[in-house]
Design a protein around this motif. Structure first.
Motif, short mmCIF file in Angstrom:
data_model
loop_
_atom_site.label_atom_id
_atom_site.label_comp_id
_atom_site.label_asym_id
_atom_site.label_seq_id
_atom_site.Cartn_x
_atom_site.Cartn_y
_atom_site.Cartn_z
N PRO A 30 -112.86 -4.50 31.84
CA PRO A 30 -111.97 -4.61 30.40
C PRO A 30 -111.93 -3.07 29.50
N GLU A 32 -112.84 -2.21 25.13
CA GLU A 32 -112.18 -2.58 24.15
C GLU A 32 -111.48 -1.54 22.69
N ASP A 34 -109.29 -0.51 19.09
CA ASP A 34 -109.18 -0.64 17.38
C ASP A 34 -107.70 -0.26 17.19
N HIS A 54 -107.97 -5.50 16.40
CA HIS A 54 -108.84 -5.11 17.35
C HIS A 54 -108.17 -6.11 18.72
N TYR A 55 -108.73 -4.85 20.01
CA TYR A 55 -108.06 -5.59 21.15
C TYR A 55 -108.93 -4.84 22.35
N THR A 56 -108.32 -6.17 23.92
CA THR A 56 -108.71 -5.72 24.66
C THR A 56 -108.01 -6.03 25.83
N THR A 57 -108.32 -4.69 26.84
CA THR A 57 -107.18 -4.58 27.99
C THR A 57 -108.20 -4.67 28.99
N SER A 82 -111.41 -15.40 20.15
CA SER A 82 -110.86 -14.02 20.05
C SER A 82 -110.23 -14.00 21.57
N GLN A 84 -111.78 -12.20 23.57
CA GLN A 84 -112.77 -11.74 25.29
C GLN A 84 -112.98 -13.54 25.48
N ASP A 113 -107.79 -9.53 19.27
CA ASP A 113 -107.84 -11.14 17.86
C ASP A 113 -107.10 -11.13 17.02
N LYS A 119 -113.44 -9.10 16.26
CA LYS A 119 -113.51 -7.81 15.36
C LYS A 119 -112.10 -7.13 14.80
N SER A 120 -111.32 -8.21 14.68
CA SER A 120 -110.19 -7.63 13.57
C SER A 120 -110.47 -8.05 12.40
#
Length: 362
Positions: A30, A32, A34, A54-57, A82, A84, A113, A119-120
Protein backbone atom coordinates in the motif's frame (compact mmCIF):
# COMPACT_ATOMS: atom_id res chain seq x y z
CA UNK A 1 -15.48 -27.34 17.21
CA UNK A 2 -11.90 -26.51 18.20
CA UNK A 3 -11.52 -24.06 15.29
CA UNK A 4 -14.72 -22.15 15.95
CA UNK A 5 -13.67 -20.24 19.04
CA UNK A 6 -10.49 -18.65 17.55
CA UNK A 7 -12.56 -17.59 14.53
CA UNK A 8 -15.19 -16.05 16.77
CA UNK A 9 -12.47 -14.18 18.60
CA UNK A 10 -11.06 -12.83 15.34
CA UNK A 11 -14.46 -11.64 14.21
CA UNK A 12 -15.18 -10.14 17.61
CA UNK A 13 -11.87 -8.22 17.57
CA UNK A 14 -12.65 -6.90 14.11
CA UNK A 15 -16.08 -5.84 15.24
CA UNK A 16 -15.06 -4.01 18.39
CA UNK A 17 -11.56 -2.69 17.87
CA UNK A 18 -10.47 0.22 15.64
CA UNK A 19 -7.79 -2.01 14.13
CA UNK A 20 -6.68 -5.58 14.66
CA UNK A 21 -3.33 -5.22 12.95
CA UNK A 22 -2.43 -5.41 9.31
CA UNK A 23 -1.42 -8.55 7.50
CA UNK A 24 -0.23 -7.34 4.11
CA UNK A 25 1.07 -10.32 2.22
CA UNK A 26 0.13 -11.30 -1.30
CA UNK A 27 -1.05 -7.96 -2.68
CA UNK A 28 1.11 -4.94 -3.68
CA UNK A 29 2.51 -2.74 -0.94
CA UNK A 30 0.00 0.00 0.00
CA UNK A 31 1.08 3.57 -0.73
CA UNK A 32 -0.07 6.47 1.45
CA UNK A 33 -0.50 10.04 0.29
CA UNK A 34 -1.98 13.41 1.16
CA UNK A 35 -3.91 15.94 -0.89
CA UNK A 36 -4.32 19.53 0.30
CA UNK A 37 -7.53 21.28 -0.73
CA UNK A 38 -7.04 25.04 -0.25
CA UNK A 39 -9.92 27.14 1.11
CA UNK A 40 -12.20 24.12 1.31
CA UNK A 41 -15.78 25.25 1.77
CA UNK A 42 -18.04 23.03 3.87
CA UNK A 43 -21.77 22.52 3.50
CA UNK A 44 -22.20 24.68 6.63
CA UNK A 45 -20.59 27.65 4.87
CA UNK A 46 -17.45 27.38 7.01
CA UNK A 47 -14.04 27.10 5.39
CA UNK A 48 -10.59 25.75 6.18
CA UNK A 49 -7.48 27.43 4.75
CA UNK A 50 -6.32 23.94 3.79
CA UNK A 51 -8.13 20.62 4.19
CA UNK A 52 -5.83 17.62 4.22
CA UNK A 53 -7.31 14.55 2.57
CA UNK A 54 -5.23 11.49 3.44
CA UNK A 55 -5.52 8.31 1.38
CA UNK A 56 -3.99 4.91 0.72
CA UNK A 57 -3.80 3.20 -2.66
CA UNK A 58 -3.12 -0.42 -3.54
CA UNK A 59 -2.28 -1.36 -7.11
CA UNK A 60 -1.74 0.84 -10.15
CA UNK A 61 -4.12 2.81 -12.38
CA UNK A 62 -4.73 1.29 -15.81
CA UNK A 63 -5.71 3.60 -18.65
CA UNK A 64 -7.57 3.07 -21.90
CA UNK A 65 -6.47 4.36 -25.30
CA UNK A 66 -7.93 7.76 -24.47
CA UNK A 67 -5.81 7.97 -21.34
CA UNK A 68 -8.69 7.51 -18.89
CA UNK A 69 -8.30 5.38 -15.77
CA UNK A 70 -10.62 2.37 -16.11
CA UNK A 71 -9.87 0.24 -13.04
CA UNK A 72 -10.41 2.51 -10.02
CA UNK A 73 -12.26 1.10 -7.01
CA UNK A 74 -13.14 3.50 -4.20
CA UNK A 75 -13.67 1.88 -0.77
CA UNK A 76 -14.88 4.05 2.13
CA UNK A 77 -14.66 3.19 5.83
CA UNK A 78 -17.03 3.46 8.79
CA UNK A 79 -17.40 5.90 11.68
CA UNK A 80 -14.25 6.29 13.85
CA UNK A 81 -12.26 4.22 11.34
CA UNK A 82 -9.84 4.97 8.50
CA UNK A 83 -8.82 3.58 5.13
CA UNK A 84 -6.18 1.49 6.91
CA UNK A 85 -8.97 -0.68 8.31
CA UNK A 86 -9.33 -2.31 4.89
CA UNK A 87 -5.75 -3.60 5.08
CA UNK A 88 -6.72 -6.08 7.79
CA UNK A 89 -6.27 -9.78 7.21
CA UNK A 90 -10.03 -10.28 7.34
CA UNK A 91 -10.67 -7.83 4.49
CA UNK A 92 -7.61 -7.34 2.28
CA UNK A 93 -6.36 -10.91 2.40
CA UNK A 94 -9.75 -12.09 1.16
CA UNK A 95 -10.12 -9.48 -1.60
CA UNK A 96 -6.87 -7.85 -2.78
CA UNK A 97 -4.65 -10.85 -3.55
CA UNK A 98 -3.95 -12.64 -6.85
CA UNK A 99 -7.12 -14.03 -8.39
CA UNK A 100 -9.32 -12.58 -5.66
CA UNK A 101 -12.38 -10.43 -6.29
CA UNK A 102 -10.61 -7.06 -6.08
CA UNK A 103 -7.20 -8.31 -7.17
CA UNK A 104 -4.85 -5.32 -6.81
CA UNK A 105 -2.98 -6.49 -9.93
CA UNK A 106 -6.19 -5.73 -11.84
CA UNK A 107 -7.79 -2.90 -9.87
CA UNK A 108 -6.55 0.45 -8.57
CA UNK A 109 -7.86 0.45 -5.00
CA UNK A 110 -8.35 3.82 -3.31
CA UNK A 111 -8.89 3.90 0.46
CA UNK A 112 -9.38 7.49 1.72
CA UNK A 113 -9.55 8.65 5.32
CA UNK A 114 -12.80 10.60 5.60
CA UNK A 115 -12.76 14.16 6.91
CA UNK A 116 -12.41 14.00 10.69
CA UNK A 117 -10.85 10.53 10.60
CA UNK A 118 -7.44 8.89 10.40
CA UNK A 119 -4.76 11.22 9.06
CA UNK A 120 -7.17 13.61 7.34
CA UNK A 121 -7.96 17.01 8.87
CA UNK A 122 -9.90 16.67 12.12
CA UNK A 123 -10.75 18.61 15.30
CA UNK A 124 -7.92 17.05 17.33
CA UNK A 125 -5.35 18.57 14.96
CA UNK A 126 -5.75 21.82 16.91
CA UNK A 127 -9.04 23.57 16.16
CA UNK A 128 -11.02 21.35 18.56
CA UNK A 129 -14.68 22.46 18.62
CA UNK A 130 -13.89 25.33 16.25
CA UNK A 131 -13.35 22.83 13.45
CA UNK A 132 -15.99 23.21 10.69
CA UNK A 133 -19.12 21.13 11.34
CA UNK A 134 -18.65 18.68 8.50
CA UNK A 135 -21.23 16.28 7.03
CA UNK A 136 -21.25 13.19 4.83
CA UNK A 137 -21.77 15.48 1.83
CA UNK A 138 -18.48 17.21 2.68
CA UNK A 139 -16.74 13.83 2.90
CA UNK A 140 -18.02 12.82 -0.54
CA UNK A 141 -17.00 16.15 -2.09
CA UNK A 142 -13.48 15.88 -0.66
CA UNK A 143 -13.16 12.33 -1.98
CA UNK A 144 -14.48 13.38 -5.39
CA UNK A 145 -11.86 16.10 -5.58
CA UNK A 146 -9.18 13.67 -4.42
CA UNK A 147 -10.02 11.26 -7.23
CA UNK A 148 -10.48 13.83 -9.99
CA UNK A 149 -7.86 16.44 -9.10
CA UNK A 150 -5.09 14.41 -7.45
CA UNK A 151 -5.41 10.84 -8.74
CA UNK A 152 -6.73 11.72 -12.21
CA UNK A 153 -9.67 9.35 -11.89
CA UNK A 154 -12.65 10.62 -13.86
CA UNK A 155 -14.62 7.40 -13.65
CA UNK A 156 -14.68 4.49 -11.20
CA UNK A 157 -15.26 0.83 -11.87
CA UNK A 158 -16.85 0.46 -8.43
CA UNK A 159 -17.73 2.72 -5.51
CA UNK A 160 -18.36 0.87 -2.25
CA UNK A 161 -18.23 1.40 1.48
CA UNK A 162 -19.04 -0.03 4.89
CA UNK A 163 -21.38 1.57 7.45
CA UNK A 164 -20.69 5.32 7.18
CA UNK A 165 -18.86 4.49 3.97
CA UNK A 166 -21.97 2.66 2.80
CA UNK A 167 -24.02 5.78 3.42
CA UNK A 168 -21.46 7.82 1.50
CA UNK A 169 -21.88 5.33 -1.35
CA UNK A 170 -25.58 6.25 -1.62
CA UNK A 171 -24.60 9.93 -1.71
CA UNK A 172 -22.05 9.27 -4.44
CA UNK A 173 -24.78 7.57 -6.44
CA UNK A 174 -26.99 10.63 -6.77
CA UNK A 175 -24.37 13.39 -6.47
CA UNK A 176 -22.24 11.96 -9.29
CA UNK A 177 -24.55 9.54 -11.14
CA UNK A 178 -22.30 9.15 -14.20
CA UNK A 179 -19.06 8.65 -12.28
CA UNK A 180 -19.18 4.90 -11.67
CA UNK A 181 -20.08 1.58 -13.27
CA UNK A 182 -21.42 0.12 -10.03
CA UNK A 183 -22.26 0.95 -6.41
CA UNK A 184 -22.18 -1.37 -3.41
CA UNK A 185 -23.21 0.06 -0.01
CA UNK A 186 -22.75 -2.34 2.91
CA UNK A 187 -24.51 -2.05 6.30
CA UNK A 188 -26.49 1.10 5.63
CA UNK A 189 -29.93 2.50 4.88
CA UNK A 190 -30.70 5.27 2.36
CA UNK A 191 -32.86 7.35 4.70
CA UNK A 192 -32.45 10.04 7.33
CA UNK A 193 -30.73 8.96 10.55
CA UNK A 194 -33.65 8.91 12.97
CA UNK A 195 -35.32 6.68 15.54
CA UNK A 196 -33.04 4.64 17.79
CA UNK A 197 -30.05 5.24 15.53
CA UNK A 198 -30.13 9.01 16.07
CA UNK A 199 -31.01 8.61 19.76
CA UNK A 200 -27.93 6.46 20.37
CA UNK A 201 -25.72 8.93 18.52
CA UNK A 202 -27.17 11.86 20.44
CA UNK A 203 -26.77 10.04 23.77
CA UNK A 204 -23.12 9.31 22.99
CA UNK A 205 -22.45 12.95 22.12
CA UNK A 206 -24.32 14.25 25.17
CA UNK A 207 -22.48 11.88 27.54
CA UNK A 208 -19.16 13.37 26.47
CA UNK A 209 -20.42 16.94 26.76
CA UNK A 210 -21.91 16.32 30.21
CA UNK A 211 -18.54 15.27 31.59
CA UNK A 212 -17.06 18.32 33.41
CA UNK A 213 -13.63 17.18 32.23
CA UNK A 214 -14.67 17.89 28.63
CA UNK A 215 -14.44 21.63 29.36
CA UNK A 216 -16.31 22.66 26.22
CA UNK A 217 -13.80 20.73 24.17
CA UNK A 218 -10.75 22.40 25.73
CA UNK A 219 -9.59 19.44 27.82
CA UNK A 220 -5.94 18.68 28.50
CA UNK A 221 -6.62 14.99 29.11
CA UNK A 222 -9.41 12.94 27.55
CA UNK A 223 -12.72 13.09 29.48
CA UNK A 224 -12.67 9.45 30.53
CA UNK A 225 -16.13 9.29 32.12
CA UNK A 226 -17.89 10.86 29.15
CA UNK A 227 -15.95 8.83 26.61
CA UNK A 228 -16.66 5.60 28.49
CA UNK A 229 -20.38 6.38 28.34
CA UNK A 230 -20.15 7.17 24.63
CA UNK A 231 -18.33 3.90 24.00
CA UNK A 232 -21.33 2.10 25.51
CA UNK A 233 -23.47 3.39 22.63
CA UNK A 234 -20.83 2.38 20.11
CA UNK A 235 -20.56 -1.14 21.53
CA UNK A 236 -24.32 -1.61 21.51
CA UNK A 237 -24.68 -0.37 17.94
CA UNK A 238 -21.94 -2.51 16.42
CA UNK A 239 -22.21 -5.73 18.40
CA UNK A 240 -23.83 -9.08 17.72
CA UNK A 241 -25.81 -10.56 20.64
CA UNK A 242 -25.19 -14.06 19.34
CA UNK A 243 -21.44 -13.65 19.06
CA UNK A 244 -21.17 -11.79 22.36
CA UNK A 245 -22.93 -14.64 24.12
CA UNK A 246 -20.64 -17.21 22.48
CA UNK A 247 -17.51 -15.25 23.33
CA UNK A 248 -18.55 -14.42 26.89
CA UNK A 249 -21.01 -17.02 28.24
CA UNK A 250 -20.28 -16.16 31.89
CA UNK A 251 -20.41 -12.94 33.90
CA UNK A 252 -16.66 -12.98 34.42
CA UNK A 253 -15.90 -13.40 30.73
CA UNK A 254 -18.44 -10.75 29.74
CA UNK A 255 -17.01 -8.17 32.11
CA UNK A 256 -13.45 -8.98 31.08
CA UNK A 257 -14.34 -8.60 27.38
CA UNK A 258 -16.07 -5.30 28.10
CA UNK A 259 -13.11 -3.97 30.07
CA UNK A 260 -10.72 -4.90 27.28
CA UNK A 261 -12.87 -3.28 24.61
CA UNK A 262 -13.31 -0.10 26.65
CA UNK A 263 -9.58 0.12 27.31
CA UNK A 264 -8.72 -0.23 23.62
CA UNK A 265 -11.27 2.42 22.63
CA UNK A 266 -10.17 4.80 25.37
CA UNK A 267 -6.61 4.45 24.14
CA UNK A 268 -7.47 5.42 20.58
CA UNK A 269 -10.47 7.80 20.58
CA UNK A 270 -10.44 11.57 20.93
CA UNK A 271 -13.57 13.07 22.51
CA UNK A 272 -13.96 16.00 20.12
CA UNK A 273 -13.26 13.85 17.07
CA UNK A 274 -15.87 11.37 18.34
CA UNK A 275 -18.51 14.10 18.71
CA UNK A 276 -17.94 15.29 15.16
CA UNK A 277 -17.83 11.78 13.74
CA UNK A 278 -21.13 10.76 15.31
CA UNK A 279 -22.86 14.01 14.40
CA UNK A 280 -21.70 14.11 10.77
CA UNK A 281 -24.73 12.03 9.75
CA UNK A 282 -27.21 14.72 10.85
CA UNK A 283 -28.04 15.96 7.30
CA UNK A 284 -27.80 12.56 5.59
CA UNK A 285 -30.94 11.64 3.65
CA UNK A 286 -30.65 10.06 0.17
CA UNK A 287 -34.33 9.03 0.10
CA UNK A 288 -35.60 11.96 -2.02
CA UNK A 289 -32.79 11.43 -4.55
CA UNK A 290 -32.78 7.68 -5.13
CA UNK A 291 -34.39 7.88 -8.56
CA UNK A 292 -31.37 9.91 -9.73
CA UNK A 293 -29.00 6.97 -9.20
CA UNK A 294 -28.11 5.62 -12.65
CA UNK A 295 -25.50 2.97 -11.93
CA UNK A 296 -26.43 -0.57 -10.88
CA UNK A 297 -26.53 -0.68 -7.09
CA UNK A 298 -26.22 -3.70 -4.80
CA UNK A 299 -27.10 -3.00 -1.16
CA UNK A 300 -26.08 -5.66 1.38
CA UNK A 301 -27.15 -5.74 5.04
CA UNK A 302 -27.01 -8.41 7.72
CA UNK A 303 -30.09 -9.59 9.59
CA UNK A 304 -28.33 -9.23 12.98
CA UNK A 305 -27.27 -5.61 12.36
CA UNK A 306 -28.36 -3.54 15.38
CA UNK A 307 -27.75 -0.27 13.49
CA UNK A 308 -29.93 -1.19 10.51
CA UNK A 309 -32.39 -3.77 11.85
CA UNK A 310 -34.33 -5.46 9.03
CA UNK A 311 -37.60 -5.38 10.96
CA UNK A 312 -37.86 -1.69 10.12
CA UNK A 313 -38.68 -2.71 6.53
CA UNK A 314 -37.01 0.44 5.20
CA UNK A 315 -34.75 -1.05 2.56
CA UNK A 316 -37.48 -3.12 0.96
CA UNK A 317 -39.38 0.10 0.26
CA UNK A 318 -36.52 2.40 -0.68
CA UNK A 319 -34.63 0.04 -3.00
CA UNK A 320 -37.61 0.10 -5.36
CA UNK A 321 -36.85 3.77 -6.05
CA UNK A 322 -33.39 2.93 -7.40
CA UNK A 323 -33.76 2.19 -11.13
CA UNK A 324 -31.10 -0.56 -11.12
CA UNK A 325 -31.12 -1.39 -7.43
CA UNK A 326 -30.97 -4.77 -5.71
CA UNK A 327 -31.06 -5.60 -2.01
CA UNK A 328 -29.54 -8.65 -0.28
CA UNK A 329 -30.28 -9.38 3.37
CA UNK A 330 -27.74 -11.83 4.78
CA UNK A 331 -29.27 -14.33 7.21
CA UNK A 332 -27.89 -14.73 10.72
CA UNK A 333 -25.33 -17.53 10.87
CA UNK A 334 -22.49 -18.62 13.15
CA UNK A 335 -20.21 -16.31 11.15
CA UNK A 336 -22.22 -13.10 10.94
CA UNK A 337 -21.16 -10.51 13.51
CA UNK A 338 -23.93 -7.94 13.48
CA UNK A 339 -23.00 -4.58 12.01
CA UNK A 340 -19.40 -5.75 11.64
CA UNK A 341 -20.41 -8.32 9.01
CA UNK A 342 -19.80 -5.54 6.51
CA UNK A 343 -16.04 -6.14 6.82
CA UNK A 344 -16.10 -9.89 6.27
CA UNK A 345 -16.03 -10.55 2.50
CA UNK A 346 -15.95 -14.30 3.07
CA UNK A 347 -19.67 -13.91 3.89
CA UNK A 348 -20.83 -11.55 1.12
CA UNK A 349 -18.11 -12.12 -1.49
CA UNK A 350 -20.28 -14.34 -3.70
CA UNK A 351 -22.64 -11.41 -4.25
CA UNK A 352 -19.76 -9.10 -5.16
CA UNK A 353 -18.50 -11.71 -7.63
CA UNK A 354 -21.84 -11.84 -9.42
CA UNK A 355 -22.22 -8.06 -9.27
CA UNK A 356 -18.82 -7.40 -10.86
CA UNK A 357 -19.60 -9.88 -13.62
CA UNK A 358 -23.00 -8.33 -14.26
CA UNK A 359 -21.67 -4.77 -14.45
CA UNK A 360 -18.57 -5.51 -16.54
CA UNK A 361 -18.35 -3.15 -19.49
CA UNK A 362 -17.63 -5.18 -22.61
Amino acid sequence: MATIRPLLFLLWCWLLLPAVGQAQSRYPTPVEGDFSLPQFRFESGETLPALNQHYTTVGQPRKDKAGKVVNAVLIMHGTTGSGQAFLSELFANHLFGPGQLLDAAKYYLILPDAIGHGKSSKPSNGLRMQFPKYTYNDMVLANYRLLTEKLNVAHARLVMGTSMGGMETWVWGYKYPDFMDALMPLASLPVEIAGRNRMLRKMAIDLIKMDPAWQGGNYTTQPQTGLTGAISSLLFMTSSPKQMQKLAPTRELAEAALAKSQARFLGSLDANDFIYQFDASRTYNPAPHLAAIKAPLLAINSADDQVNPPELGIMETEIKKVPKGRYVLLPITDLTTGHGTHSNPSIWGEYLLEFLARTEIK
